[in-house]
Write an enzyme that holds these catalytic residues in place. Sequence first.
Site, mmCIF file in Angstrom:
data_model
loop_
_atom_site.group_PDB
_atom_site.id
_atom_site.type_symbol
_atom_site.label_atom_id
_atom_site.label_comp_id
_atom_site.label_asym_id
_atom_site.label_seq_id
_atom_site.Cartn_x
_atom_site.Cartn_y
_atom_site.Cartn_z
ATOM 1 N N PRO A 1 -9.172 68.366 26.310
ATOM 2 C CA PRO A 1 -10.487 68.450 25.930
ATOM 3 C C PRO A 1 -10.870 67.145 25.422
ATOM 4 C CG PRO A 1 -9.322 69.492 24.429
ATOM 5 C CD PRO A 1 -8.357 69.141 25.249
ATOM 6 N N PHE B 1 -15.289 55.222 20.626
ATOM 7 C CA PHE B 1 -14.639 53.945 20.882
ATOM 8 C C PHE B 1 -14.358 53.821 22.418
ATOM 9 C CE2 PHE B 1 -13.456 51.624 16.854
ATOM 10 C CZ PHE B 1 -14.116 52.193 16.061
ATOM 11 N N LYS C 1 -19.546 55.143 29.559
ATOM 12 C CA LYS C 1 -19.050 56.200 28.747
ATOM 13 C C LYS C 1 -19.908 56.597 27.942
ATOM 14 C CE LYS C 1 -14.833 54.977 28.373
ATOM 15 N NZ LYS C 1 -13.608 54.629 28.042
ATOM 16 N N ASP D 1 -5.546 61.453 27.309
ATOM 17 C CA ASP D 1 -6.633 62.020 28.451
ATOM 18 C C ASP D 1 -5.859 63.353 28.958
ATOM 19 O OD1 ASP D 1 -8.572 60.381 27.921
ATOM 20 O OD2 ASP D 1 -7.728 58.801 29.230
ATOM 21 N N ASN E 1 0.692 56.840 22.846
ATOM 22 C CA ASN E 1 -0.129 55.320 23.392
ATOM 23 C C ASN E 1 0.086 54.463 22.175
ATOM 24 O OD1 ASN E 1 -2.430 55.552 21.750
ATOM 25 N ND2 ASN E 1 -2.788 57.454 22.666
ATOM 26 N N LYS F 1 15.284 71.023 25.972
ATOM 27 C CA LYS F 1 15.194 69.711 26.362
ATOM 28 C C LYS F 1 15.528 69.618 27.891
ATOM 29 C CE LYS F 1 17.628 65.370 25.685
ATOM 30 N NZ LYS F 1 18.936 64.818 25.323
HETATM 31 O O1 C5P Z 1 -12.726 57.996 28.036
HETATM 32 P P1 C5P Z 1 -12.112 57.473 26.642
HETATM 33 O O2 C5P Z 1 -10.609 58.115 26.412
HETATM 34 O O3 C5P Z 1 -12.016 55.979 26.982
HETATM 35 O O4 C5P Z 1 -12.952 57.623 25.517
HETATM 36 C C1 C5P Z 1 -12.548 56.870 24.256
HETATM 37 C C2 C5P Z 1 -13.584 57.586 23.220
HETATM 38 O O5 C5P Z 1 -13.628 58.896 23.390
HETATM 39 C C3 C5P Z 1 -13.012 57.620 22.002
HETATM 40 O O6 C5P Z 1 -13.982 57.653 20.918
HETATM 41 C C4 C5P Z 1 -11.989 58.733 21.809
HETATM 42 O O7 C5P Z 1 -11.741 58.840 20.466
HETATM 43 C C5 C5P Z 1 -12.864 59.690 22.422
HETATM 44 N N1 C5P Z 1 -12.146 60.735 23.298
HETATM 45 C C6 C5P Z 1 -12.067 62.108 22.596
HETATM 46 N N2 C5P Z 1 -11.212 62.970 23.290
HETATM 47 C C7 C5P Z 1 -10.489 62.508 24.423
HETATM 48 C C8 C5P Z 1 -10.426 61.444 24.945
HETATM 49 C C9 C5P Z 1 -11.138 60.566 24.260
HETATM 50 O O8 C5P Z 1 -12.644 62.219 21.371
HETATM 51 N N3 C5P Z 1 -9.774 63.523 25.043
#
Ligand code: C5P
Length: 397
Positions: free
Chosen positions: A303, A323, A337, A276, A208, A286
């Site tokens: 996770p 965040f 959240k 995610d 990202n 490859k």
């Molecule tokens: O669910 P989302 O990705 O929007 O959540 C964002 C927050 O969750 C951020 O603080 C990010 O660092 C944390 N996060 C995490 N592990 C994930 C996804 C997001 O710690 N797999």
Amino acid sequence: MLTDKRILLILTGGIAAYKALELIRRLTECGARVTPVLTRAAEQFVTPLSVAALTGEKVYRDLFDLTNEVEMGHIQLSRSADLILIAPATANIMAKMVQGQADDLSSTILLATNAPVMIAPAMNVQMWDHPATQRNLTQLYADGISVVGPNEGDMACGEFGFGRMSEPVEIISALAAHFGSGPLLGKKILVTSGPTYEPIDPVRYIANRSSGAQGAAIGRALIAMGAEVIFITGPTSVPPPKGACITSVQTAQEMKDAVIAALPVDVAIFAAAVADWRVSTVSNKKLKKSIDGPPIIEFSENPDILACVAQMKKDRPSLVIGFAAETNTIVANATAKLQRKKCDWIVANDVSPETGIMGGLMNEITLISKTGAEAWPRMSKEDVAKQLAERVAKALC
Ligand code: C5P
């Protein structure tokens, strides 16, 4: 508070140099030993005699001065301090530091030193806001330079805005924090930062646009306030905060393992933009183009590190901050959240491309806690970091 700390104080040529005299007085009252260096322009604002009288030390002015070189060469001078402080720091010295110029005593010292450097910028508001100065500021942060101020207010030139040098007391508190007497002294704080890379095959990955700039700024702000920072970062070109204990990872699973290994901590701040999903089966060769068309990639959920740590029975940090980078209904999504993941605070922001936040210098956040949502004005990522670190310090006391 600064007993026996050796501060090499460089005065550059701005009207705020008059405040440097008060700064010298206060530094010596706090027990610091101040060695002064004046640029030629600084001498237009304060006299070497008044600086010598206040510091009780020889004033260094010239690069090619035989007496100085016999007593203490410029290289030795650059290494003889516990910290080099530039106050006031003009736009010119900031630009010279970025360029690595060494055309007078002060710039040569700054290039030759291995001591930490702190600057207290002071200049006209337009000069401070100029893209060139802001670019230089970003580079100086990246080079590990600490910055105190500038403040907003009336200026000597009659204009109003950011550019006033920080007050001597503010500079002294920044120095005190640097030397480990800050409000977060003794606190262990974990910060995750940057993106994660989820491999598809040996050459491709899913990632990202997170630059890691906000996370690195948070790490720096916490260190400046005395915290021990464990900084776990995905791949990014932004330098990690100097003085942090750094672990570099690629994937979300690696980030989770590093986070768990770092516990227990007092506070955990999850600024990373964790993917995610990951590719369920990573090809060890490859992937090739095929007449059957593009590959169909299957994903598995990663996770959720934040939720996992926030819901721990044992070893849960006393403050867990997440965040939320959103593009719509920011506060509602971020509040949901907070409740779903069970963290204490969420720093929410709008990362729609038109905001310029992702990958940019500025941020505009809403701090959400169980007691409500607080919208902060648009400010630099460094300032968001400093104010967040102050909130953390307040929450812990
Ligand atoms: O669910 P989302 O990705 O929007 O959540 C964002 C927050 O969750 C951020 O603080 C990010 O660092 C944390 N996060 C995490 N592990 C994930 C996804 C997001 O710690 N797999």
